[in-house]
Design an enzyme around this catalytic site. Structure first.
Site, PDB file in Angstrom:
ATOM      1  N   LYS A   1       4.432  18.901  43.120  1.00 12.81           N
ATOM      2  CA  LYS A   1       4.509  20.330  42.774  1.00 12.81           C
ATOM      3  C   LYS A   1       5.402  21.014  43.807  1.00 12.81           C
ATOM      4  O   LYS A   1       4.979  21.297  44.936  1.00 12.81           O
ATOM      5  CB  LYS A   1       3.084  20.906  42.751  1.00 12.81           C
TER       6      LYS A   1
ATOM      7  N   GLU B   1       1.348  19.492  56.802  1.00  9.38           N
ATOM      8  CA  GLU B   1       2.446  19.797  57.735  1.00  9.38           C
ATOM      9  C   GLU B   1       2.693  21.290  57.626  1.00  9.38           C
ATOM     10  O   GLU B   1       3.155  21.768  56.584  1.00  9.38           O
ATOM     11  CB  GLU B   1       3.716  19.035  57.323  1.00  9.38           C
TER      12      GLU B   1
ATOM     13  N   CYS C   1      10.740  25.137  60.014  1.00  7.74           N
ATOM     14  CA  CYS C   1       9.443  25.063  60.688  1.00  7.74           C
ATOM     15  C   CYS C   1       9.573  24.565  62.119  1.00  7.74           C
ATOM     16  O   CYS C   1       8.807  24.948  62.996  1.00  7.74           O
ATOM     17  CB  CYS C   1       8.516  24.147  59.899  1.00  7.74           C
TER      18      CYS C   1
ATOM     19  N   GLU D   1       4.337  33.000  63.293  1.00 12.70           N
ATOM     20  CA  GLU D   1       5.570  32.468  62.721  1.00 12.70           C
ATOM     21  C   GLU D   1       6.242  33.532  61.855  1.00 12.70           C
ATOM     22  O   GLU D   1       5.627  34.069  60.931  1.00 12.70           O
ATOM     23  CB  GLU D   1       5.251  31.237  61.851  1.00 12.70           C
TER      24      GLU D   1
END
Ligand code: NAD
Length: 488
Positions: free
Chosen positions: A184, A259, A292, A388
């Site tokens: 997905k 992750e 990331c 973040e």
């Protein structure tokens, strides 16, 4: 579910906007719009909007295909994976241009790094699985053998940044280990994974071994990850979504790997090659900071602060914001107007908090670009240091000595990666050991050995990918223990 809809043409490449389930293209009754970050008025496709029925059909297909795929010897599965890798190389240009206009990443980077890495991911796992040596030993009067059993259907959920590379990185070990897959991809950049689905068909994977489900995460995600027939869940994305998926994994007691985001430090010691460090620091604006692993917190030793910052600005000045297809462009636009607004929110709150915007901070009119933005935070507690941003926003802080550098570096809830610039081998070893991250790069960045473990500490993730770590995750490990002398 309905029959297939016509392909759309994206930069000359025919792309299916549909799911791939059991080897066939199927559409949904409803669709969602996919637009290009290069020009938001450019609609690329109306993409199939999967629902609970789609999820059920895809898991059924994966479940049906599992026994046959699991029964193939690893070398047989490896042949399929190698064919797929060759096809990815052969279609590199098409995949690259489609993902560039869909996600925004620089075209050359796509071609040379990310699509090429997709092929390498499949080759690496084909070879690793095929050459796996079972561990044998004797103890307590028995012979012991560790065997890997394929686990079952795996659901793989991936984010919108680098969708092709990140999906192949997760799909490859799952298939190599003998699991079947339902992938997905993210709804903001769904098209390159549709090309991957085409290539699995061309490579001759049996129907149902690889399935693709398109759709909105909150709609089709929960029925996929909550299906009790799913035996592994592998996720890359935000900590918020990981918490949702983790609850489903807990409910069904299914191994789950995540992750997640990062807030990496880039630490510059006084003994470093300052120009190399400054160039690398300015490179953290690549892909508009939607990486990331990026070192988004620049930490500089006070004694070289001014010298470093001067060079840093020169390297930032050299950046060119533009169309990602233009080789002169070095900073791509951001993915989506909602994401631009999210990043602008961080900048506004930083100002309100008393942080200093050293440069940038503005959106470029009529584009999805925000200028490379550098912020000196009022304190280490500032939101822009602790959370973040996932945009072209870096923070700049100074430190007096090694202890303070490590303390600042380890001071967020994240722990994905760190970058250190120093010319001292001893310091590299010492600081490398002290940092609480899944990977530490010293005097370099993004160099990867795919056999090494990869993952995050803290809210940056659970579990490890890479090498045998991912193959073990996708397997049920079994110890076969036979009483010595009892068989001949
Ligand atoms: P996201 O968490 O919003 O979405 C990721 C995927 O999850 C998408 O496919 C989405 O459709 C799906 N999803 C959303 N809700 C779901 C639900 N309830 N159930 C199941 N699936 C659901 O993340 P994003 O915005 O697409 O990606 C950005 C994030 O990913 C950043 O935090 C970034 O740091 C992280 N990331 C991490 C790595 C890594 O290797 N650690 C790599 C790339 C990106």
């Amino acid at each position: 579910m309905n029959s297939a809809t016509p392909r759309v043409i994206v930069e000359g490449v025919a792309v299916s906007p549909d799911h791939l389930i059991g080897g066939a293209r199927v559409s949904s009754a409803t669709t969602f719009e996919d637009r290009s970050p290069l020009d938001w008025s450019w609609k690329l496709a109306d993409v199939a909007r999967g629902d609970a029925g789609t999820a059920d059909a895809a898991v059924t297909a994966a479940d049906d295909a599992f026994p046959g795929w699991a029964d193939l010897a690893p070398s047989g599965r490896a042949e399929h994976l190698h064919r797929l890798a060759d096809l990815i190389d052969a279609h590199n240009d098409e995949i690259a241009i489609v993902e560039t206009v869909d996600m925004g990443m620089l075209l050359e980077s796509m071609r040379q790094r990310l699509v090429a890495r997709g092929a390498i991911n499949f080759r690496t796992y084909a070879d690793l699985a095929a050459t796996y040596e079972e561990r044998h030993w004797t103890s307590k009067g028995t012979t012991n053998t560790v065997q890997r059993m394929p686990a079952g259907p795996a659901v793989i959920v991936t984010p919108w940044n680098a969708p092709f590379m990140l999906s192949t990185w997760k799909v490859a070990p799952a298939l190599a280990a003998g699991n079947t897959v339902v992938l997905k991809p993210a709804e903001w950049s769904p098209l390159s994974c549709s090309l991957l689905a085409d290539l699995t068909v061309e490579a001759g994977f049996p129907p149902g071994v690889f399935n693709l489900v398109q759709g909105i995460g909150e709609e089709v995600g929960p029925p996929l990850v909550g299906d009790p027939r799913v035996k592994r869940i592998s996720f890359t994305g935000s900590p918020e979504t990981a918490r949702h998926i983790g609850r489903s994994a807990a409910e069904n007691i299914v191994p789950f790997t995540a992750e997640l985001g990062g807030k990496g430090p880039l630490i510059v010691f006084a003994d470093a090659d300052l120009d190399a460090a400054a160039r690398k620091a300015a490179g953290q604006y690549d892909d508009s900071g939607q990486v990331c692993l990026a070192g988004t917190r620049i930490l500089v030793q006070s004694s070289v602060h001014d010298e470093f910052v001067k060079t840093f600005h020169q390297h930032i000045d050299a950046h060119v914001l533009g169309d990602s297809r233009d080789p002169a462009t070095t900073i791509a636009p951001m993915i989506h107007p909602d994401h631009v607004a999210r990043v602008e929110g961080f900048i506004e709150r930083a100002l309100a908090n008393g942080d200093t915007i050293v440069r940038g901070g503005h959106r470029i009119d009529d584009t999805l670009h925000i200028e490379p933005t550098l912020i000196e935070p009022a304190s280490n507690d500032s939101e822009v240091v602790q959370h973040e941003v996932f945009g072209p926003v870096l923070t700049l802080q100074r430190f007096a000595d090694e202890d303070e550098a490590v303390e600042l570096a380890n001071s967020t809830a994240y722990g994905l990666s760190a970058i250190v610039y120093t010319s001292s081998q001893e310091r590299a070893q010492r600081v490398g050991r002290a940092l609480r991250t899944g990977i530490v790069w010293v005097n370099t960045f993004l160099v990867r050995d795919l056999t090494a473990p990869f993952g995050g500490v803290g809210i940056s993730g659970i579990g490890r990918e890479g090498g045998d770590y991912a193959l073990d995750f996708h397997s049920d490990l079994k110890t076969l223990q036979i009483l010595e002398g009892s068989t001949s």
